[in-house]
Design an enzyme around this catalytic site. Structure first.
Site, PDB file in Angstrom:
ATOM      1  N   HIS A  79      47.405  33.040  37.631  1.00 43.33           N
ATOM      2  CA  HIS A  79      46.441  32.976  38.734  1.00 43.33           C
ATOM      3  C   HIS A  79      47.164  32.923  40.084  1.00 43.33           C
ATOM      4  O   HIS A  79      46.792  33.634  41.032  1.00 43.33           O
ATOM      5  CB  HIS A  79      45.579  31.739  38.538  1.00 43.33           C
TER       6      HIS A  79
ATOM      7  N   ASP B 121      42.910  37.264  43.616  1.00 41.91           N
ATOM      8  CA  ASP B 121      42.429  36.830  42.309  1.00 41.91           C
ATOM      9  C   ASP B 121      41.181  35.952  42.434  1.00 41.91           C
ATOM     10  O   ASP B 121      41.220  34.741  42.163  1.00 41.91           O
ATOM     11  CB  ASP B 121      43.518  36.089  41.527  1.00 41.91           C
TER      12      ASP B 121
ATOM     13  N   SER C 205      41.370  32.764  45.250  1.00 41.08           N
ATOM     14  CA  SER C 205      40.593  32.220  44.147  1.00 41.08           C
ATOM     15  C   SER C 205      39.156  31.910  44.580  1.00 41.08           C
ATOM     16  O   SER C 205      38.414  32.802  44.965  1.00 41.08           O
ATOM     17  CB  SER C 205      41.295  30.972  43.593  1.00 41.08           C
TER      18      SER C 205
END
Length: 467
Positions: free
Chosen positions: A268, A198, A174
């Site tokens: 996510h 991601d 992330s």
């Protein structure tokens, strides 16, 4: 007799002696016994600290095969003070993202373990929880630059002591993916590899290449997308970008806000769990280079011609088979689909049909594979398929289960016709090609008459290679 014991994260060294008919146990200290060693743990903060805000502080926790369950904090300027750190080995940095609750990532220990199973290496967990744990996301974003400068300094010290930049692999989750990109940019793209799981979207949508993860940040950059319509970043940001289920909504994740926290984080976080599964080799997630997810689902990108004699790219640690091709292609988009649960892998077939029906029909295909009393079903219903006279149709058909041996196949072409007469559809040939199991035989059947909306079952035959 010397006894070693790990108690509450501390390595205890005892001397056991027999005296006067009794066993005596004495805790030993000092250089001879190896000194009482304290495991260094990932920072665990509570909500109160996140609410007040944290000041950036970075710890680097070293794990190797020798101390897999007991991290050792590294000194930035005295690398050789930690004898477990072997600069001749590859080094992987694991970088977490935004931590609004302050709790340690649930996946970090598992990722450390799986990385050390790939090869003998140093694994450094970058603990920047004091800086990432903040209710104000914008503060965490701002801290990524300073954190990147800190890690850059450490890697430069490694290089000064003889380590090769090409042996450094940054794995960022992330917000940590962009942090990894900043480190790579600081080092002029000379580090070996960055893996972005991601990469974060908020505050990075529309950012320039210098303001986010980019292919120029390392010698090789691979990126996995699972939540591009929410917390993830859309677009291409690596030499290869993997798009699981198109990079958007993931199977099994909640679709409504009433599911609570999981609704916000499931898609996510799936990037991490897919990567863990790939490292564990329990799921071989083959991806197909393609211009779009739509073309992939339509069966237009199933050959992987550019990668032969190697196979299509597979998500995971070892990219040696495809690396040179991917670098030559510059930037590649690759797609795959998954099931909702472990081991995530779908079983993929290329289905080629040649039809000879008199009337034009539109419909969807329902295919079942039978093995004994068990069966698995797949519906190709993303859009209506055109069936007409002497037309070749190619489909990507994916099943949730891998049944072997296949003893029977059931086929139905559903047209939605419930009022008029049932039309017949003639198949001159149907051929099923297993895409990810090249050692398995092709399955064929010739000259089948179907009635629309009615199941027809048949036993597969060996394919005639002349047809």
């Amino acid at each position: 007799m010397i006894v070693h014991s790990l108690i509450r994260g501390r390595l205890r060294v005892f001397e056991v002696q027999r005296a006067g008919g009794h066993w005596c146990v004495q805790w030993r200290l000092g250089q001879e016994s190896g000194v009482d060693e304290q495991c260094d743990n990932f920072t665990d903060l509570d909500f109160h600290e996140c609410f007040l805000g944290t000041t950036l502080n970075i710890k680097l926790l070293l794990y190797t095969k020798t101390n897999l369950h007991c991290g050792r904090q590294m000194n930035h300027h005295q690398l050789f003070s930690q004898p477990l750190f072997n600069l001749s080995l590859p080094t992987a940095f694991v970088i977490h993202g935004y931590r609004p609750t302050g709790a340690p990532p649930v996946w970090v220990d598992h990722l450390v373990q799986l990385l050390t199973e790939q090869r003998d290496m140093n694994v450094l967990v970058v603990d920047w929880n004091r800086g990432a744990a903040n209710l104000n996301y914008f503060t965490a974003v701002a801290n990524t630059r300073q954190a990147a400068n800190n890690i850059t300094g450490f890697i430069l010290n490694m290089q000064a002591e003889g380590a090769s930049l090409s042996s450094v692999h940054l794995i960022g989750v992330s917000l940590g993916a962009h942090l990894a990109g900043f480190v790579g940019a600081n080092l002029k793209g000379k580090i070996g590899r960055i893996t972005g799981l991601d990469p974060a979207g908020p505050m990075f949508t529309g950012a320039t290449a210098e303001e986010r993860l980019d292919p120029s940040d390392a010698m090789f950059v691979d990126v996995l997308h699972t939540d591009m319509n929410s917390f993830g970043l859309q677009g291409q940001h690596g030499h290869i970008d993997y798009y699981a289920n198109g990079g958007f909504d993931q199977p099994g994740c909640p679709k409504t806000i009433f599911s609570g926290k999981s609704y916000f984080v499931c898609d996510h976080q799936r990037s991490v769990f897919l990567y863990l599964c790939a490292l564990n080799r329990t799921c071989s997630l083959t991806a197909y280079p393609c211009s779009s997810y739509s073309d992939f689902l339509d069966g237009r990108c199933l050959q992987c011609e550019a990668f032969k004699p190697a196979s299509c790219p597979v998500l995971g640690y070892d990219v040696s088979q495809w690396r040179e091709v991917l670098l030559r292609l510059d930037q590649t988009k690759a797609y795959f689909t998954t099931t909702a649960t472990l081991p995530y892998k779908k079983v993929s077939y290329r289905v080629d049909m040649v039809t000879w029906n008199q009337y034009l029909r539109w419909g969807v295909v329902i295919l079942r594979l039978h093995s004994g009393k068990n069966f698995t079903e797949a519906r190709v219903d993303r859009k209506l398929i055109r069936f007409e006279q002497y037309t070749s149709t190619r489909l990507l058909v994916q099943f949730d289960e891998d049944l072997q041996p296949i003893q029977k196949i059931s086929l139905r072409i559903a047209t939605g016709n419930v009022i008029g007469p049932r039309y017949k559809i003639r198949l001159l040939r149907i051929r099923l090609t297993p895409l990810e199991e090249p050692d398995r035989s092709l399955m064929c059947r010739y000259d089948i008459i179907l009635e629309e909306n009615i199941d027809v079952a048949f036993r597969p035959l060996p394919c005639d290679t002349r047809l």
